[in-house]
Design a protein around this motif. Structure first.
Motif, PDB file in Angstrom:
ATOM      1  N   GLY A   1      37.393  35.090  30.354  1.00  0.00           N
ATOM      2  CA  GLY A   1      37.925  35.946  31.409  1.00  0.00           C
ATOM      3  C   GLY A   1      38.806  37.049  30.879  1.00  0.00           C
TER       4      GLY A   1
ATOM      5  N   SER B   1      41.424  34.423  35.727  1.00  0.00           N
ATOM      6  CA  SER B   1      41.076  33.204  36.431  1.00  0.00           C
ATOM      7  C   SER B   1      40.792  32.105  35.411  1.00  0.00           C
ATOM      8  CB  SER B   1      39.846  33.437  37.310  1.00  0.00           C
ATOM      9  OG  SER B   1      39.481  32.256  37.987  1.00  0.00           O
TER      10      SER B   1
ATOM     11  N   THR C   1      37.401  35.772  41.539  1.00  0.00           N
ATOM     12  CA  THR C   1      37.189  35.711  40.088  1.00  0.00           C
ATOM     13  C   THR C   1      36.404  36.921  39.600  1.00  0.00           C
ATOM     14  OG1 THR C   1      35.188  34.389  40.413  1.00  0.00           O
ATOM     15  CG2 THR C   1      37.268  33.197  40.095  1.00  0.00           C
TER      16      THR C   1
ATOM     17  N   GLN D   1      34.790  36.900  36.123  1.00  0.00           N
ATOM     18  CA  GLN D   1      33.705  35.962  35.826  1.00  0.00           C
ATOM     19  C   GLN D   1      32.369  36.563  36.243  1.00  0.00           C
ATOM     20  OE1 GLN D   1      34.538  33.104  34.237  1.00  0.00           O
ATOM     21  NE2 GLN D   1      36.701  33.674  34.392  1.00  0.00           N
TER      22      GLN D   1
ATOM     23  N   GLN E   1      41.516  28.199  39.236  1.00  0.00           N
ATOM     24  CA  GLN E   1      40.389  27.327  39.581  1.00  0.00           C
ATOM     25  C   GLN E   1      40.548  25.910  39.041  1.00  0.00           C
ATOM     26  OE1 GLN E   1      36.356  29.364  39.863  1.00  0.00           O
ATOM     27  NE2 GLN E   1      37.203  30.371  38.059  1.00  0.00           N
TER      28      GLN E   1
END
Length: 320
Positions: A41, A85, A121, A124, A163
């Motif tokens: 990330g 994230s 996110t 991602q 997360q």
């Protein structure tokens, strides 16, 4: 009336530097938290921000793998700090360094700029169809969070979705640093578009005259169970019905937004030189407490007191 100001001091060798006015090049730098155990990330965030921060985008961890050490680096040189994230599991703890007391103390002192929390996110996924929108959202969040750097002379903060496997532990590292509690809504909901509620939301979600939207743009949501002074609820997930979804964007304006300001006559001082602090914007006759804090901490805090004149100003030179 009595006002307390906490003045941050950087001790470098035998020279005292008060980081009130970083150079313009430093003001254009960003820092991305990049734990060694989860770098995907942070790499994406860094790539998205390179064009927006001509001073550079550095990674922060423990000083290894090309990162700067969060326990020693001058945090005031960055306009924004971004936390990607990440996900803690039974075997991994990517937020561990942000819970280290030495790092907590330093971030608590430095993060005086705007704060933005996005329950999504964008760092991602590599689909070519959504990557441009995700990168734009990352840049917009960083631009908003760093938007008052010229006023506060300190970094803002962007936090992307935590997360971690245990939902009740998500964002638990935030409260020791910022002083208020954020938790993840336990109800899972995914949103392909969101609706802005405020001017801050409009700025962060703007994209060439329209509003950013892409598949799985946000999920879950935010709650502030104990309340959070100054925290704004800025966007909700759109459900396709007349009923709005969860809060997916939170912001806070940060410090130094009032009229009271303290400046020093120079950035660097040879040993033994009086530090001349000038205050403006206080109440007439107001008592102002000045707490001088070193970073790194080599000596206990020094506390001084002065009184504003009839125009709400003062000049204090009692510390060398």
């Amino acid at each position: 009336m009595k006002t307390t100001f906490r003045v941050h001091a950087l001790w470098l060798a035998s020279v005292l530097a008060l980081p009130f006015a970083p150079t313009s090049a430093e003001a254009q730098k960003a820092l991305v938290y990049c734990p060694a155990i989860d770098q995907s990330g942070c790499t994406t965030v860094r790539s998205a921000l390179l064009s927006a921060f001509p001073g550079g985008v550095e990674t922060g961890d423990d000083g290894t793998n090309g990162s700067v050490d969060l326990k020693t680096v001058d945090l005031f040189q960055y306009a924004v700090i971004v936390v990607p994230s990440l996900a803690e599991t039974d075997s991994t703890a990517p937020y561990a360094l942000l819970r280290d007391q030495a790092v907590v103390d330093r971030l608590k002192l430095a993060l005086l700029g705007r704060r933005a929390f996005w329950s999504g996110t964008p760092d991602q996924g590599a689909l070519a169809t959504t990557r441009p929108q995700k990168d734009e959202l990352i840049r917009n969040l960083a631009a908003w969070a760093s938007g008052n750097f010229a006023t506060v002379n300190a970094p803002g903060l962007v936090v992307l979705q935590d997360q971690s496997d245990v939902v009740t532990r998500r964002y638990s590292w935030v409260q020791p640093i910022l002083g208020f509690q954020i938790v993840a809504d336990p109800k899972l909901a995914s949103y392909n578009s969101v609706r802005s509620l405020t001017a801050a939301g409009n700025a962060i979600l703007a994209s060439s005259g329209s509003t950013l939207a892409y598949a799985n743009m946000a999920s879950f949501g935010f709650q502030t169970p104990s309340g959070a002074s100054g925290v704004s609820l800025d966007a909700v997930g759109q459900t396709g019905t007349s009923v709005g979804g969860q809060i997916v964007l939170l912001t806070q304006m940060g410090a130094n937004t009032g009229g009271a300001v303290i400046t020093t006559d120079t950035d660097d001082y040879p040993p033994g030189t009086p530090v001349i602090m000038t205050g403006t914007g206080f109440g007439a006759g107001e008592t102002v407490t000045l707490t001088l804090h070193e970073d790194p901490l080599l000596h206990p805090d020094r506390v001084y007191s002065t009184t504003a004149d009839g125009n709400g100003g003062f000049v204090y030179s009692g510390f060398s």
